[in-house]
Design a protein around this motif. Structure first.
Motif, PDB file in Angstrom:
ATOM      1  N   ASN A  38     -80.387 -47.046 -99.682  1.00 54.85           N
ATOM      2  CA  ASN A  38     -80.986 -48.064-100.966  1.00 54.85           C
ATOM      3  C   ASN A  38     -81.154 -47.965-101.887  1.00 54.85           C
ATOM      4  N   ALA A  41     -79.818 -48.339-105.270  1.00 56.63           N
ATOM      5  CA  ALA A  41     -79.596 -49.877-105.409  1.00 56.63           C
ATOM      6  C   ALA A  41     -80.263 -50.219-106.326  1.00 56.63           C
ATOM      7  N   VAL A  42     -81.701 -50.252-105.479  1.00 59.05           N
ATOM      8  CA  VAL A  42     -82.823 -50.564-105.838  1.00 59.05           C
ATOM      9  C   VAL A  42     -83.504 -50.215-106.849  1.00 59.05           C
ATOM     10  N   THR A  45     -81.217 -52.162-109.687  1.00 59.59           N
ATOM     11  CA  THR A  45     -81.451 -53.583-109.403  1.00 59.59           C
ATOM     12  C   THR A  45     -82.656 -53.129-110.898  1.00 59.59           C
ATOM     13  N   GLU A 100     -81.346 -63.419-105.451  1.00 53.51           N
ATOM     14  CA  GLU A 100     -80.188 -62.733-106.200  1.00 53.51           C
ATOM     15  C   GLU A 100     -79.696 -63.195-106.806  1.00 53.51           C
ATOM     16  N   SER A 106     -85.759 -58.303-105.404  1.00 53.14           N
ATOM     17  CA  SER A 106     -86.216 -56.553-105.328  1.00 53.14           C
ATOM     18  C   SER A 106     -87.357 -55.238-105.159  1.00 53.14           C
ATOM     19  N   GLN A 109     -86.971 -55.053-101.472  1.00 49.26           N
ATOM     20  CA  GLN A 109     -86.982 -54.949-101.377  1.00 49.26           C
ATOM     21  C   GLN A 109     -87.146 -52.822-101.451  1.00 49.26           C
ATOM     22  N   ASN A 256     -75.014 -57.300-106.468  1.00 44.55           N
ATOM     23  CA  ASN A 256     -75.945 -56.833-105.411  1.00 44.55           C
ATOM     24  C   ASN A 256     -75.622 -55.757-104.426  1.00 44.55           C
ATOM     25  N   THR A 258     -78.095 -54.170-102.948  1.00 43.08           N
ATOM     26  CA  THR A 258     -78.350 -53.903-102.493  1.00 43.08           C
ATOM     27  C   THR A 258     -78.988 -54.457-100.488  1.00 43.08           C
ATOM     28  N   TYR A 259     -77.945 -55.492-100.423  1.00 43.66           N
ATOM     29  CA  TYR A 259     -77.866 -55.620 -99.123  1.00 43.66           C
ATOM     30  C   TYR A 259     -76.739 -56.867 -99.526  1.00 43.66           C
TER      31      TYR A 259
END
Length: 289
Positions: A38, A41-42, A45, A100, A106, A109, A256, A258-259
């Motif tokens: 992750n 991704a984070v 974001t 999100e 974020s 996260q 999104n 992240t999840y």
């Protein structure tokens, strides 16, 4: 920039260092940091301007279509499965997911990435109760525009209903239009006669359909628009079959990485599998040509 000494110079420097200092045990090699799927991704974001531009682009495009949708008395953004009452005569509304979609979680996260932890309901609830989530770019301007034109703003979220006070307070602090407690339909909201499966939102969309003509829906997950019967790659595609023409006019999908439900679809939705097994199945899902 890394500077590279000529080999001979480097060797002589090394020998001189050995002569000048007593021998000591070799230092233990630094342990490699565990991979965190992750992290990128984070980081994207939180830092990529492209992320913000996608949100601005999406909400501005929605705003450009809103008044035309408002003038069309038959315009509706609910699927045929979710439209439980005729649209004629119903007041207009827009339906938005929260996390999100209008609020940026974020930091939560990022904390998980830093600590090496995983999502759990207790830490998530604690984050929500901090009431510190920021507004996603473009979301505030769009919802305020909608409210100013007599369009109800409904927040349909999988935050639990007992987080309603903190969630609405967070939204109000940022200036989002909140008509009252009924504007938040969280996980646990009941529609008599409709059985909710897992966290699917179909029953709550049906509840909205009894009171409003829905002009637009916004979300970062497929389940924000339709219920997904089979959370597989094929099942997810089938869920939106027949609605592709609504993308960008009635349905507005936000990114999104992240999840989301896209992730367990890659490992047969089996969260009980060990992390290494789940990661391998995600690797197996990659396409190399």
């Amino acid at each position: 920039m890394r500077l590279h000494l000529p080999l001979a110079l480097a060797a002589s420097a090394l020998l001189a260092g050995c002569a000048a200092t007593p021998s000591r045990p070799a230092a233990a090699p630094m342990a490699a940091a565990a991979a965190d799927d992750n992290l990128n991704a984070v980081a994207w974001t939180q830092t990529a301007i492209e992320h913000d531009l996608i949100y601005l682009q999406t909400y501005r495009e929605a705003q450009s279509h809103l008044l035309a949708a408002l003038r069309d008395p038959q315009w509706d953004a609910l699927s045929k499965e979710d439209r439980a009452a005729p649209v004629t005569g119903l007041p207009p509304a827009v339906v938005l997911d929260i996390d999100e979609t209008v609020l940026d979680n974020s930091p939560y996260q990022a904390r998980l990435v830093k600590s090496g932890g995983q999502y759990d309901e207790a830490s998530w609830a604690a984050w929500c109760k901090e009431e510190r989530a920021r507004a996603m770019p473009g979301a505030l301007a769009f919802t305020q525009f909608a409210a100013a034109h007599g369009v109800a703003v409904i927040y349909l979220s999988n935050r639990a209903t007992d987080l309603d006070t903190a969630t609405l307070a967070n939204l109000r602090k940022l200036g989002f239009p909140v008509a009252g407690p009924a504007a938040f339909l969280g996980l646990g909201t009941v529609l008599p006669g409709c059985e909710q499966i897992g966290t699917e939102k179909g029953c709550r969309r049906q509840l909205v359909s009894q009171k409003y003509r829905v002009l637009m829906q916004f979300g970062d997950q497929l389940g924000d628009f339709v219920d997904v019967v089979a959370n597989t790659e094929a099942g997810r595609k089938q869920a939106i079959d027949g609605y592709m023409g609504w993308i960008g006019t009635r349905w507005f999908v936000l990114p999104n990485p992240t999840y989301g439900s896209w992730e367990p679809a890659l490992f047969n939705n089996d969260w009980s599998a060990p992390p290494a097994v789940r990661r391998q199945q995600k690797l197996d899902a990659l396409r190399y040509n």
